[in-house]
Motif scaffolding. Sequence first.
Motif, mmCIF file in Angstrom:
data_model
loop_
_atom_site.group_PDB
_atom_site.id
_atom_site.type_symbol
_atom_site.label_atom_id
_atom_site.label_comp_id
_atom_site.label_asym_id
_atom_site.label_seq_id
_atom_site.Cartn_x
_atom_site.Cartn_y
_atom_site.Cartn_z
ATOM 1 N N ASN A 8 5.601 -15.498 8.325
ATOM 2 C CA ASN A 8 6.641 -14.468 8.395
ATOM 3 C C ASN A 8 7.546 -14.722 9.609
ATOM 4 N N THR A 67 -4.560 -10.105 3.755
ATOM 5 C CA THR A 67 -4.400 -8.906 2.913
ATOM 6 C C THR A 67 -4.358 -7.644 3.768
ATOM 7 N N GLY A 68 -3.839 -7.765 4.961
ATOM 8 C CA GLY A 68 -3.814 -6.628 5.883
ATOM 9 C C GLY A 68 -3.011 -5.453 5.391
ATOM 10 N N ASP A 69 -2.000 -5.725 4.543
ATOM 11 C CA ASP A 69 -1.177 -4.625 4.035
ATOM 12 C C ASP A 69 -1.757 -4.020 2.765
ATOM 13 N N LEU A 126 -0.657 -11.027 -2.023
ATOM 14 C CA LEU A 126 0.583 -11.563 -1.475
ATOM 15 C C LEU A 126 1.383 -12.437 -2.444
#
Length: 244
Positions: free
Chosen positions: A117, A154-156, A160
């Motif tokens: 990102n 996969t923190g959100d 993805l």
Amino acid sequence: MRKYITLLFCLSAFVLLTACSKQKSTADVELPEEDAAFVWWGERTRNFGQSEYTISEDEIKEVVEEKYGQKLLPLFEAANGVIDEEFSQDDLTMEEKIAVVAFERTFRLTRSAFFANKEGENLVSMKSTIEYEYYQDSGKSKLASQATEIRTATGDGAYLGKDLEAFIKHLMALMDISASEKSVKSFEKKNGEDEKSLAGQSVSVYDSRPTGKEEQTFGKYLIVQYDDKGIPQNIFLGTEDYRY
């Protein structure tokens, strides 16, 4: 009595060693059509030497096939293309590294790709490796294995990629895995269940390695791993040629 036991032990060991030495090679075992496209054997008269260096994507075919005399099968390039498409996003930048390593009896080609990102955090990383082996006694080399691993953050709380179901079906097509397989049906059922029921699980879409290893023939696999919240996180796929 001791001499008798010792003699018996020696005879048993001799019989066992003789049997092992006469164990029939499985190199010429014919594979089913859906597996035969993923293996390759070729004539070779010397080992691969020792070297390690990076190359560009445009140099892959030249290095593998012309310099080292090995065959590059379609799965490597095709899977990399599908993976890049699945995880490419406007707000992510991709960097890749392609390396070859030769060490006497083995030759390995590896492509690593990272999707980061704007903050420089790698959210998706993938690595595809092809390994070849040289058999001096038979004067042959083979494509021993192809392995691809995709690891995502996969923190959100979300997958993805663009579309897991479509992605898996595309990989199945590349690997010639039939949708009618029981394991595929089982995966589709599980993946449609509540996320909590998949927490921390590795679910096999397809895996013929156990049988292939036992019979010393061939196996291929496609596995999805879920995080502790049941979100698809890691995907593993590849082939193994156990023949010798």
